[in-house]
Design an enzyme around this catalytic site. Structure first.
Site, short mmCIF file in Angstrom:
data_model
loop_
_atom_site.label_atom_id
_atom_site.label_comp_id
_atom_site.label_asym_id
_atom_site.label_seq_id
_atom_site.Cartn_x
_atom_site.Cartn_y
_atom_site.Cartn_z
CG HIS A 27 -38.17 84.37 24.77
ND1 HIS A 27 -38.62 85.67 24.90
CD2 HIS A 27 -38.44 84.02 23.49
CE1 HIS A 27 -39.11 86.09 23.75
NE2 HIS A 27 -39.03 85.10 22.88
CB SER A 55 -41.14 86.08 20.89
OG SER A 55 -39.93 86.75 20.68
CG ASP A 106 -37.19 86.50 27.79
OD1 ASP A 106 -36.11 86.26 27.21
OD2 ASP A 106 -38.13 87.11 27.25
#
Length: 446
Positions: A420, A170, A363
């Protein structure tokens, strides 16, 4: 031996500058993280000036810890704890839903590697510092990670000859290039010999200028492919398209004017994320609703486990309340969010330090089209040849697990049926992937 000597020399230099005082990582006795390996946990003190201390938890390899690589994981946010990933994604153990303990994760990334999770920057997870010592940019992230590794190798020199791989997720798309580049520069300019051999970035925000323009296409094409319809309605899509030129302009301004960066972050995130968030679907997985805002998943069991006094005593923590994310830290990075970190990658590739970029296909928040786009925009000697490659199926356990392309030291991989947190959704496949990376072997294919 040379690496150990270099690390000790670096420690002396770092201490003189007020970085690295003592290292309080100790063996974990009767570890609450269930796995039949040696574990170490505690603190590396990275700044005397700011009373700054980074928490780390290391589990040795299940295979050959004396020679297997060391993978160091940094979660993103910014402001979210790496301990969360350890207990819900790819660590040696998984927290029970009620927080009463853990179970062994058969797909832990310590299967063929020593594996360490670091809560950084200060203020995240169990890490702490004077408030004035909180980081707010990537120069500080890199500086403190150099201090961290200097102290770590002093305490545990047996790892100084093991290949070191950074792995981030991320906002780790900012952290991984910054930490890896800082270690590389320290080796080049400060006489250190950190054994950095590569970095893996999962669903990472690396180059916003390349990534943000791909959101409209993603909500149309990928969402239709995965859930049978666009992720936003027609007006939402049209507003994203209309806002894209202004978003790109603001991101460009941010690169040379820090004062423009918070505006770029606010405008672009509202424009690109707002229409999706209005649907109440999970931004981390387009297939499911957001059940527990703001992170959309129920991580209460992790908090219960890590805030248990017995757990904290075992891992060298005393009375710090753990939370999944620190939103003060998140806000501190408002001028950093839209900065391009891709420029740090070409010098690493040139030096033979590979980058493996992967992304869960489902994601939304840092989606795979944008991740692929920044790898295609990367200015490096292998760019032309890399951009002539195409995505090809790869397999794990005899089943297609996504698509992959690679040239030289740059690889890009999609992980099918994953959001994600790809290691959480596809543990076996992502273990196959990371083991291929650290062993220098190609991914299995059809």
């Amino acid at each position: 031996m040379l690496r150990i000597v270099a690390a000790l020399a670096a420690l002396s230099a770092a201490s003189a500058s007020g970085l690295v005082a003592t290292v309080r990582m100790e063996p974990v006795v009767d570890s609450p993280c269930v796995d039949n390996v040696k574990q170490y946990a505690g603190y590396v003190d990275v700044s005397d000036k700011w009373d700054s201390h980074y928490f780390a938890w290391l589990s040795e390899s299940r295979s050959n810890p004396s020679t297997d690589p060391l993978i160091v994981w940094l979660s993103g946010g910014p402001g979210c704890s790496s301990s969360l990933a350890m207990l819900t994604e790819n660590g040696p153990c998984t927290a029970k839903a009620d927080g009463s303990g853990t179970t062994r994760n058969p797909y832990g990334w310590n299967t063929k590697a020593n594996l360490m999770y670091v809560d950084q920057p200060a203020g995240v997870g169990f890490s702490y510092a004077d408030r004035g010592g909180y980081s707010h940019n990537e120069s500080q992230v890199g500086e403190y990670m150099v201090a961290f590794f200097t102290g770590f190798y002093k305490k545990y020199p047996q790892y100084a000859n093991n290949p070191l791989y950074m792995a981030c997720e991320s906002y780790g798309g900012h952290y991984c290039p910054s930490a890896t580049y800082a270690l590389f520069e320290s080796n080049k300019n400060a006489g250190t010999n950190f054994p950095i051999k590569g970095m893996a970035i999962g669903n990472g925000l690396v180059d916003p200028a390349s990534q943000y323009p791909t959101y409209p296409k993603f909500v149309e094409d990928q969402c239709t492919k995965e859930i049978g319809k666009p992720c936003v309605d027609k007006s939402g899509y049209e507003s994203m398209v209309a806002a894209s030129p202004t978003c790109s302009k603001l991101i460009a301004q941010c690169q040379s004017d820090d004062s423009a960066c918070p505006t770029a972050q606010s405008y672009c995130n509202n424009a690109m994320f707002g229409p999706y968030e209005a649907t109440n679907m999970n931004p981390y997985d387009i297939r499911i609703p957001c059940e527990v805002p703001p992170l959309c998943y129920d991580f209460s069991g992790v908090a219960t486990f890590l805030n248990n006094p017995a757990t904290q005593k075992a891992i060298g923590v005393n009375g710090i309340t753990w939370a999944s994310c620190n939103y003060e830290v998140n806000g501190d990075f408002s001028a950093d969010w839209m900065k391009n970190m891709a420029w740090k990658v070409p010098p690493l590739l040139k030096a033979g330090i590979p980058a493996w970029v992967y992304a869960g296909e489902d994601d939304f928040i840092v989606q795979w089209l944008g991740n692929q786009a920044w790898t295609e925009a990367l200015p490096w000697p292998g760019a032309k040849a890399y951009n002539q490659t195409t995505l090809q199926p790869w397999t794990s356990g005899g089943k297609v697990a996504g698509a992959h392309r690679s040239y030289g030291g740059l690889s890009f991989t999609t992980v099918a049926n994953a959001g994600h947190m790809a290691p959480r959704d596809q543990p076996e496949a992502t273990l196959t992937m990371i083991n291929a990376f650290i062993s220098g072997q190609p991914l299995p294919s059809e």
